[in-house]
Structure formats: structure tokens, C-alpha cells
Design an enzyme around this catalytic site. Structure first.
Site, PDB file in Angstrom:
ATOM      1  N   ASP A 197      48.316  65.622  51.204  1.00 10.29           N
ATOM      2  CA  ASP A 197      49.446  66.535  51.284  1.00 10.29           C
ATOM      3  C   ASP A 197      49.665  67.148  49.904  1.00 10.29           C
ATOM      4  O   ASP A 197      49.184  66.628  48.898  1.00 10.29           O
ATOM      5  CB  ASP A 197      50.687  65.761  51.738  1.00 10.29           C
ATOM      6  CG  ASP A 197      51.864  66.676  52.028  1.00 10.29           C
ATOM      7  OD1 ASP A 197      51.631  67.875  52.261  1.00 10.29           O
ATOM      8  OD2 ASP A 197      53.007  66.188  51.987  1.00 10.29           O
ATOM      9  N   ASN A 234      18.594  32.173  39.399  1.00 11.90           N
ATOM     10  CA  ASN A 234      17.930  31.285  40.365  1.00 11.90           C
ATOM     11  C   ASN A 234      16.430  31.574  40.443  1.00 11.90           C
ATOM     12  O   ASN A 234      15.613  30.650  40.563  1.00 11.90           O
ATOM     13  CB  ASN A 234      18.557  31.455  41.747  1.00 11.90           C
ATOM     14  CG  ASN A 234      19.976  30.919  41.792  1.00 11.90           C
ATOM     15  OD1 ASN A 234      20.352  30.075  40.987  1.00 11.90           O
ATOM     16  ND2 ASN A 234      20.766  31.429  42.716  1.00 11.90           N
ATOM     17  N   GLU A 278      14.710  29.973  37.461  1.00  7.87           N
ATOM     18  CA  GLU A 278      14.555  28.527  37.616  1.00  7.87           C
ATOM     19  C   GLU A 278      13.437  28.212  38.608  1.00  7.87           C
ATOM     20  O   GLU A 278      12.628  27.293  38.396  1.00  7.87           O
ATOM     21  CB  GLU A 278      15.874  27.916  38.104  1.00  7.87           C
ATOM     22  CG  GLU A 278      17.028  28.083  37.123  1.00  7.87           C
ATOM     23  CD  GLU A 278      18.375  27.911  37.788  1.00  7.87           C
ATOM     24  OE1 GLU A 278      18.440  27.167  38.793  1.00  7.87           O
ATOM     25  OE2 GLU A 278      19.359  28.531  37.332  1.00  7.87           O
ATOM     26  N   ASN A 286      23.405  25.639  37.789  1.00  6.79           N
ATOM     27  CA  ASN A 286      23.948  26.447  38.886  1.00  6.79           C
ATOM     28  C   ASN A 286      25.468  26.411  38.942  1.00  6.79           C
ATOM     29  O   ASN A 286      26.111  27.422  39.262  1.00  6.79           O
ATOM     30  CB  ASN A 286      23.360  25.984  40.222  1.00  6.79           C
ATOM     31  CG  ASN A 286      21.916  26.407  40.388  1.00  6.79           C
ATOM     32  OD1 ASN A 286      21.503  27.437  39.897  1.00  6.79           O
ATOM     33  ND2 ASN A 286      21.131  25.583  41.068  1.00  6.79           N
ATOM     34  N   ASP A 321      53.035  61.068  55.283  1.00  6.49           N
ATOM     35  CA  ASP A 321      54.361  60.468  55.103  1.00  6.49           C
ATOM     36  C   ASP A 321      55.203  60.495  56.376  1.00  6.49           C
ATOM     37  O   ASP A 321      56.023  59.618  56.589  1.00  6.49           O
ATOM     38  CB  ASP A 321      55.122  61.151  53.963  1.00  6.49           C
ATOM     39  CG  ASP A 321      55.187  62.670  54.135  1.00  6.49           C
ATOM     40  OD1 ASP A 321      54.745  63.173  55.190  1.00  6.49           O
ATOM     41  OD2 ASP A 321      55.680  63.349  53.220  1.00  6.49           O
ATOM     42  N   THR A 354      26.516  26.789  34.098  1.00 10.78           N
ATOM     43  CA  THR A 354      25.909  27.851  33.299  1.00 10.78           C
ATOM     44  C   THR A 354      25.888  29.176  34.044  1.00 10.78           C
ATOM     45  O   THR A 354      26.130  30.234  33.451  1.00 10.78           O
ATOM     46  CB  THR A 354      24.481  27.454  32.909  1.00 10.78           C
ATOM     47  OG1 THR A 354      24.518  26.176  32.285  1.00 10.78           O
ATOM     48  CG2 THR A 354      23.885  28.462  31.965  1.00 10.78           C
ATOM     49  N   ASP A 377      52.092  61.899  61.171  1.00 10.49           N
ATOM     50  CA  ASP A 377      50.854  61.718  60.406  1.00 10.49           C
ATOM     51  C   ASP A 377      50.137  60.417  60.756  1.00 10.49           C
ATOM     52  O   ASP A 377      48.973  60.233  60.373  1.00 10.49           O
ATOM     53  CB  ASP A 377      51.142  61.721  58.899  1.00 10.49           C
ATOM     54  CG  ASP A 377      51.629  63.068  58.408  1.00 10.49           C
ATOM     55  OD1 ASP A 377      51.284  64.081  59.048  1.00 10.49           O
ATOM     56  OD2 ASP A 377      52.347  63.112  57.391  1.00 10.49           O
TER      57      ASP A 377
END
Length: 538
Positions: free
Chosen positions: A39, A336, A339, A364, A270, A367, A274
């Protein structure tokens, strides 16, 4: 946990930015919004109406008397005070300057009947006890009902509207029937654009988000305001961007039209009428100050300040939330992957285990986990609004993200496996494992600083903007250094103390992944600049 925390932090930031979130799925949708249907009055403009001009000038007192008598607002005694529609408050204020008070009209000629304004009739009428019918509304709505019309009224309307004034027509008649009326004149009201809305419109355009203005004003007024706001630039067509004299049904049609083109639509509103358009849009945004209760119930977001700039800020925050979740997932998966590659390569090479199961659990949970939670609280990146909206069907982790996971995982694995191979030749296996464990922790903690942005360097994002990440990094590194030194913890984790040289070596090796990732950003940036400067082939 990452997603929940990201949404919770984002919602808190939106509240500070005057946006209340009623449905969490709207936060994600904001990040992919491509069209904002808004609007004009009070959202793009200040919503503080002021009568600037009356036409014809000689009829000004009667025009203001009839206009004031056709109002429901209540003007306060102080300047700028009152309750009701801003347009009506402006009319009452202008009438008071000329000594006309609505309270006097109500006392001397109380209203007998009234028909309130609605988007279909586009006018309001009040029948007074003396039999006079007062009307105000759009000129197009009143002209067909009038028998007497001042000459040049259409030219006057075009002149007022062309100066970005909202134009109201005022008429009167006899009896309850709205026919055979006399058009008294026109009122030109000014509602200047919000200064912050101009910047917000520009920011939305730069971010690939269209702003569509929907208003009940005259087309000329709407076009003039659109040009002031920067919605329309020189030579651009207003078709599809500026909708004047729009009804509730037309708003719904506009939303459906954009959705049919594959756009992600945010819609503001508003009034009670609407609510269907807000429901139809992907993101329904209700006005908190002027919005009806039904509209707020139908919405996904509520603007507590009714300001368009808050919508654009919410889009920025929505994009930031999505990016924070994505970069945190990439960070976690890359760790991951590193590792996994480390353990797999050591097994294939017939080496002792470089890490014990308890070490992997520590990595896991502590860290990776703590920096990830800090990453998801990262402030929104400065460049988040420089990119086009993401496609809704695009996966969170696409080919670039999976490539980053693999490449970063291999980088972590190369550093830690190299450390393990080197230390096995010089140190006992327990000490070699402790050193490898410490190097892996340093790599992953420090790499979180490079993970904050795909293209920006750490200090460009803001070196000290994410204080939780700085605190988590310092805490995690301190805990890692303490593990082998505390006898009970060292025995529990099967670690041995490291001397100062090995601790310094672990920290230095930990800087390798983050340095490589930051240098890669510089390299890609340089390549992009070189391509941009290169002459195009014929």
C-alpha cells in the site's frame, strides 16, 4: 538445533526491526521473495496528511464545512492529536483553521443517517437533520451523481494529482438519495514519501526484488509518488508496477497474477477486505498500527511501525537466516568429511588409529558444535542484498556447497594426516595421536572464521561482529590445551601432555585451512576482476 537457534535469533532481530513473526515458515519465504506488493499511504509515505490546496478557492469555506461534516475522525485539542483516519484528521484540522468545528455541526445539525466509505462505492455520505446530504470521495465516483459541476474540474484534478497530491471531491445534495448533487470542489492533500522508503525501494531493486505500489489514489497521483520514491525510473512503464484506484478484488487478482508468473509474493494490507489477498500471498504482512484485527489474523508478519523500510529489512534478515543455516551446515559437514577421510586413509595405509572414538565424539560435540552454534548467530552479511533472490525450489545445499564440503574436508584431512605421518616417525604413538587430535581441533575451530562468508574475508564481514564465535574459539582452544595437562582428563581421553613447541606447531598447522580458504577468496576475486576488465570478443 542449528535451524531452531537460527530462526529464534532471526525472529528476535526482526522484533527489534519492528516486525512481529506469526508464522515461522514466513521467515524462510522472505529470503526468496521476488515481489513486494505494498500500500502507499502510511507505508511508502509518512501517513501524515495535510490539506495543501482547495479548489475553487472562493468555495473553500463551504468545501471544508461539508468535508468536515462527512468525517468520523475525532480531532484532539493539541496539534497532531486525534483518533481516526489520517485523511479525515487533515480535513478537520484545515476546517478548524477556518473556524469550523465538527462538534458544532454535530450539535446544530446532527447526523440522521450515513453510508461509510468502502472500496466499491469510493465515497462516504452523511445525511444531516436539516435534510442536506454531505458527500466526499473520488471525483470519478461523485461526477455521475452530480447535476451541477464547476467548470474545469477535471483539469483541476489533473493539476493537483500531477503534483503528487491526493484529490478528494466534495459534494452536497438534498434528501437521502445520492442523485442530483452539486459538486462543491476539490481538496488536495499532501502525504510526502518516507525518506527511508526511498532508500528501501532502491535496496530492494538492487536485491532483485520488485516493489509494486497499490493505492486507491488517482492514477496521476500514484505515478507522481512512484517517481518520487524511485519505483519508476526514466522511461519505465508503470504497467504492473503502479496500480491506482485498486479495490480489494483487484489486489487479490494482482497477487494471483504475480504467483502465476512463478514469483514469490509478499503482500501488505490493513483493511478487512485485504485479508483474502494476504492469505493468497506467500507472505502476508499486516499493518500493526492501522490494521484491522481480521487482517492481522490472516497475516504471517505484522509491521509495528507500518513502514515499508521494515519490510525490506525483514527480507534482508530472512536472507541472512537462510545463509547462516546453509554456511553452518557446510561447516559441520566439511568437518565430518575431514574426519571420515582421515580415518579411512589411515586404515587403508595400515596406520594406527589417528583418533580414538572418544576423540571423535569430543570433536563433534565441542569443537564442531559450539562454533556452529556461534556461526548461526552471525550478523547478516553486508553483501546479502547484492544478490538476486534464491529460487524456492533450489536445494539448501547445491553443487557449490557440496563441492565446498568435499574440498574443505580433504584440506582438513591432508593437514591432520600429514601431521600424524610426520609425528609417527618422531614420537610415540600416544603423543602422535595427541598432536594429531590437537591439530584437528585447531583446524576446525579456526576454519569457522573463514566459514562466515563465501566471498568476503573475515575482516570484511566484521572481525569483531560475532563475539560469541570469538568467545567459543578461545574457550575451545583453551579446553583443548588443558585436556592433556589435567591428569584425570588425560587418562580419560588417553592423551599425553605436549610441550610448548608441539602446542605452537599444532596452532600453526591449524591456521593452514583457514588461510587457504581466505586466499582462495582473494584469488577468485582477482580472477573475476580480470574477466571484467578483459575485452569482449567480437
Amino acid at each position: 538445533t542449528v535451524v531452531t537457534l537460527a530462526l529464534a535469533v532471526g525472529v528476535q532481530r526482526m522484533v527489534k526491526g519492528h516486525v512481529l513473526v506469526r508464522r515461522m515458515q514466513a521467515v524462510e519465504a522472505l529470503g526468496s521473495a521476488t515481489v513486494i506488493c505494498t500500500d502507499k499511504t502510511g507505508t511508502l509515505t509518512q501517513g501524515i496528511m495535510e490539506v495543501r490546496e482547495l479548489w475553487p478557492p472562493e468555495a473553500a469555506p463551504r468545501v471544508l464545512e461539508v468535508a468536515a461534516g462527512c468525517c468520523d475522525a475525532e480531532l484532539g485539542q493539541g496539534q497532531g492529536t486525534g483518533a481516526g483516519d489520517p485523511t479525515e484528521l487533515a480535513l478537520l484540522a484545515a476546517a478548524r483553521v477556518r473556524g469550523i468545528e465538527r462538534a458544532d455541526l454535530e450539535r446544530d445539525r446532527p447526523r440522521v443517517a450515513e453510508q461509510p466509505f468502502d472500496s466499491e462505492r469510493r465515497r462516504m455520505s452523511v445525511l444531516r437533520s436539516d435534510g442536506v446530504l454531505y458527500l466526499k470521495g473520488a471525483l470519478e465516483a461523485l461526477l455521475p451523481l452530480c447535476r451541477e459541476v464547476p467548470p474545469g474540474v477535471k483539469e483541476a484534478q489533473a493539476s493537483l494529482a500531477g503534483r503528487a497530491l491526493r484529490v478528494l471531491a466534495v459534494a452536497e445534495g438534498r434528501g437521502p438519495e445520492e442523485q442530483g448533487l452539486t459538486l462543491l470542489g476539490l481538496v488536495g492533500l499532501a502525504d510526502p514519501p518516507r525518506p527511508e522508503a526511498v532508500e528501501a525501494v532502491r535496496a530492494a531493486r538492487d536485491a532483485g526484488v520488485r516493489t509494486v505500489m497499490i493505492t486507491g489514489d488517482h492514477p496521476a497521483t500514484a505515478l507522481a509518488i512512484a517517481k518520487e520514491l524511485g519505483l519508476l525510473r526514466e522511461g519505465e512503464s508503470p504497467e504492473g508496477i503502479v496500480h491506482a484506484r485498486a479495490t480489494a478484488e483487484q489486489k487479490l487478482h494482482i497477487v494471483r497474477g504475480w504467483k502465476a508468473r512463478g514469483e514469490v509474493v509478499a503482500m501488505t494490507g490493513d483493511g478487512v477486505n485485504d485479508a483474502p489477498a494476504l492469505r493468497e500471498a506467500h507472505i502476508g504482512i499486516a499493518m500493526g498500527r492501522t490494521g484491522a484485527e481480521v487482517t492481522r489474523e490472516a497475516s504471517d508478519l505484522i509491521l509495528t511501525d507500518d513502514n515499508f523500510a521494515s519490510i525490506v529489512a525483514a527480507v534482508r534478515e530472512g536472507r541472512g537466516i537462510y545463509e547462516n543455516i546453509r554456511k553452518t551446515l557446510v561447516y559441520l559437514l566439511a568437518g565430518n568429511a575431514g574426519e571420515l577421510v582421515l580415518m579411512l586413509c589411515a586404515s587403508l595405509l595400515g596406520l594406527p588409529l589417528p583418533l580414538l572414538p572418544l576423540h571423535l565424539l569430543w570433536v563433534n560435540l565441542v569443537t564442531d558444535g559450539l562454533p556452529a552454534l556461534a556461526l548461526v548467530m552471525d550478523p547478516v552479511s553486508p553483501d546479502v542484498m547484492r544478490h538476486p533472490p534464491r529460487r524456492p525450489e533450489a536445494p539448501m545445499l547445491g553443487r557449490p556447497e557440496w563441492g565446498a564440503v568435499l574440498a574443505t574436508g580433504l584440506l582438513d584431512a591432508a593437514v591432520t594426516l600429514g601431521t600424524f605421518l610426520w609425528s609417527l616417525q618422531r614420537l610415540p604413538v600416544e603423543e602422535a595421536r595427541t598432536l594429531t587430535f590437537t591439530v584437528l581441533v585447531c583446524c576446525q575451530v579456526l576454519r569457522a572464521f573463514a566459514a562466515r562468508s563465501v566471498g568476503l574475508l573475515h575482516w570484511e564481514v566484521g572481525a569483531f561482529d560475532n563475539r560469541p564465535l570469538l568467545a567459543v574459539a578461545a574457550l575451545t582452544l583453551a579446553l583443548q590445551a588443558a585436556l592433556p595437562e589435567v591428569p584425570a582428563l588425560a587418562a580419560f581421553f588417553s592423551l599425553v601432555p605436549l610441550d610448548a613447541a608441539h602446542l605452537a606447531l599444532a596452532l600453526g598447522l591449524g591456521f593452514i585451512p583457514v588461510s587457504v580458504l581466505e586466499l582462495r577468496k582473494l584469488l577468485l576475486r582477482g580472477m573475476a576482476r580480470a574477466r571484467a576488465r578483459a575485452p569482449r570478443g567480437g
